[in-house]
Design a protein around this motif. Structure first.
Motif, PDB file in Angstrom:
ATOM      1  N   UNK A 266       0.802  -1.016   0.113  1.00 48.13           N
ATOM      2  CA  UNK A 266       0.236  -0.277   0.166  1.00 48.13           C
ATOM      3  C   UNK A 266       1.114   1.357   0.896  1.00 48.13           C
ATOM      4  N   UNK A 267       1.913   1.472   0.228  1.00 51.31           N
ATOM      5  CA  UNK A 267       3.023   1.775   0.560  1.00 51.31           C
ATOM      6  C   UNK A 267       3.484   2.342  -0.957  1.00 51.31           C
ATOM      7  N   UNK A 268       3.641   3.429  -1.653  1.00 48.27           N
ATOM      8  CA  UNK A 268       4.319   3.138  -2.865  1.00 48.27           C
ATOM      9  C   UNK A 268       5.647   3.779  -2.904  1.00 48.27           C
ATOM     10  N   UNK A 269       6.823   4.217  -1.577  1.00 44.11           N
ATOM     11  CA  UNK A 269       7.671   3.868  -1.700  1.00 44.11           C
ATOM     12  C   UNK A 269       8.153   3.099  -1.947  1.00 44.11           C
ATOM     13  N   UNK A 270       7.838   2.005  -1.068  1.00 40.44           N
ATOM     14  CA  UNK A 270       8.337   0.397  -0.871  1.00 40.44           C
ATOM     15  C   UNK A 270       7.561  -0.606  -1.320  1.00 40.44           C
ATOM     16  N   UNK A 271       7.105  -0.535  -2.724  1.00 38.03           N
ATOM     17  CA  UNK A 271       6.954  -1.213  -3.895  1.00 38.03           C
ATOM     18  C   UNK A 271       7.645  -2.304  -4.007  1.00 38.03           C
ATOM     19  N   UNK A 272       8.965  -2.368  -4.258  1.00 46.44           N
ATOM     20  CA  UNK A 272      10.115  -3.172  -4.150  1.00 46.44           C
ATOM     21  C   UNK A 272      10.665  -3.659  -3.183  1.00 46.44           C
ATOM     22  N   UNK A 273      10.792  -3.132  -2.183  1.00 48.16           N
ATOM     23  CA  UNK A 273      10.620  -4.359  -0.839  1.00 48.16           C
ATOM     24  C   UNK A 273       9.136  -4.878  -0.786  1.00 48.16           C
ATOM     25  N   UNK A 274       8.053  -4.685  -1.088  1.00 51.69           N
ATOM     26  CA  UNK A 274       7.142  -5.710  -0.786  1.00 51.69           C
ATOM     27  C   UNK A 274       7.263  -6.645  -2.857  1.00 51.69           C
ATOM     28  N   UNK A 275       7.686  -6.721  -3.365  1.00 53.04           N
ATOM     29  CA  UNK A 275       7.578  -7.614  -4.434  1.00 53.04           C
ATOM     30  C   UNK A 275       8.676  -8.306  -3.584  1.00 53.04           C
ATOM     31  N   UNK A 276       9.974  -8.129  -3.081  1.00 53.50           N
ATOM     32  CA  UNK A 276      10.812  -9.390  -2.411  1.00 53.50           C
ATOM     33  C   UNK A 276       9.767  -9.606  -1.310  1.00 53.50           C
ATOM     34  N   UNK A 277       9.235  -8.842  -0.252  1.00 47.90           N
ATOM     35  CA  UNK A 277       8.552 -10.065   0.518  1.00 47.90           C
ATOM     36  C   UNK A 277       7.428 -10.848   0.074  1.00 47.90           C
ATOM     37  N   UNK A 278       6.784 -10.885  -1.405  1.00 47.59           N
ATOM     38  CA  UNK A 278       5.747 -11.377  -1.597  1.00 47.59           C
ATOM     39  C   UNK A 278       6.357 -12.230  -2.769  1.00 47.59           C
ATOM     40  N   UNK A 279       7.884 -12.431  -3.554  1.00 45.26           N
ATOM     41  CA  UNK A 279       8.012 -13.011  -4.360  1.00 45.26           C
ATOM     42  C   UNK A 279       7.963 -14.679  -4.145  1.00 45.26           C
TER      43      UNK A 279
END
Length: 160
Positions: A139-152
């Motif tokens: 939900x946090x635009x600045x953390x999309x890269x981190x979200x991708x890693x967490x949900x890989x």
């Protein structure tokens, strides 16, 4: 050398613990797969460090025998992302500011585990540390890269 911010390591390790408990793969698979993407930006995010810390978190949760063990992990992720160590809202936006930028000092597994233990005891004491039900790192635009890693997507081959 540049290192992962403590809150990023905290979030990743807690998420590894959750995915391991809910999944059917070895904890090393989650740590290896997430480490592969993290080490591109943070060379200190070795799989051994990630799964060792996540494993220690799970051992601690088993030790306290709390029924809401996974809830503590979810809440820890939320609080690590949204608030700094002083309890103030974490800054996510700014001119020339990247919340995921590396830091100059490393964070040890002991430090992360200590923060997790303190947070869990505070959470059990009933303080209002709960995450909103629909909250996600994504939900946090600045953390999309981190979200991708967490949900890989993680497969059994990642454990090798």
């Amino acid at each position: 050398m540049l290192y992962a911010p403590d809150w990023v390591l905290s979030v990743v390790c807690a998420k590894i613990a959750v995915r391991y408990v809910l999944g059917d793969l070895p904890i090393e698979a989650f740590a290896n797969r997430m480490s592969r993407d993290l080490t591109k930006k943070y060379p200190d995010c070795k799989p051994e460090k990630l799964y060792g810390t996540a494993e220690d978190m799970l051992f601690f949760l088993a030790e306290i025998e709390d029924e809401d063990a996974l809830d503590h992990c979810y809440q820890f992720v939320y609080n690590s992302v949204m608030f700094d160590q002083a309890g103030r809202r974490r800054r996510m936006k700014g001119l020339f500011f990247d919340p995921l930028s590396p830091v100059k000092a490393p964070t040890s597994s002991k430090e992360i585990l200590s923060k997790f233990r303190v947070f869990t005891f505070r959470s059990r004491a009933g303080t209002s540390l709960c995450a909103p039900e629909d909250w996600s790192v994504r939900n946090i635009n600045e953390l999309k890269v981190l979200a991708d890693i967490l949900e890989v997507h993680v497969s059994f081959e990642d454990a090798i």
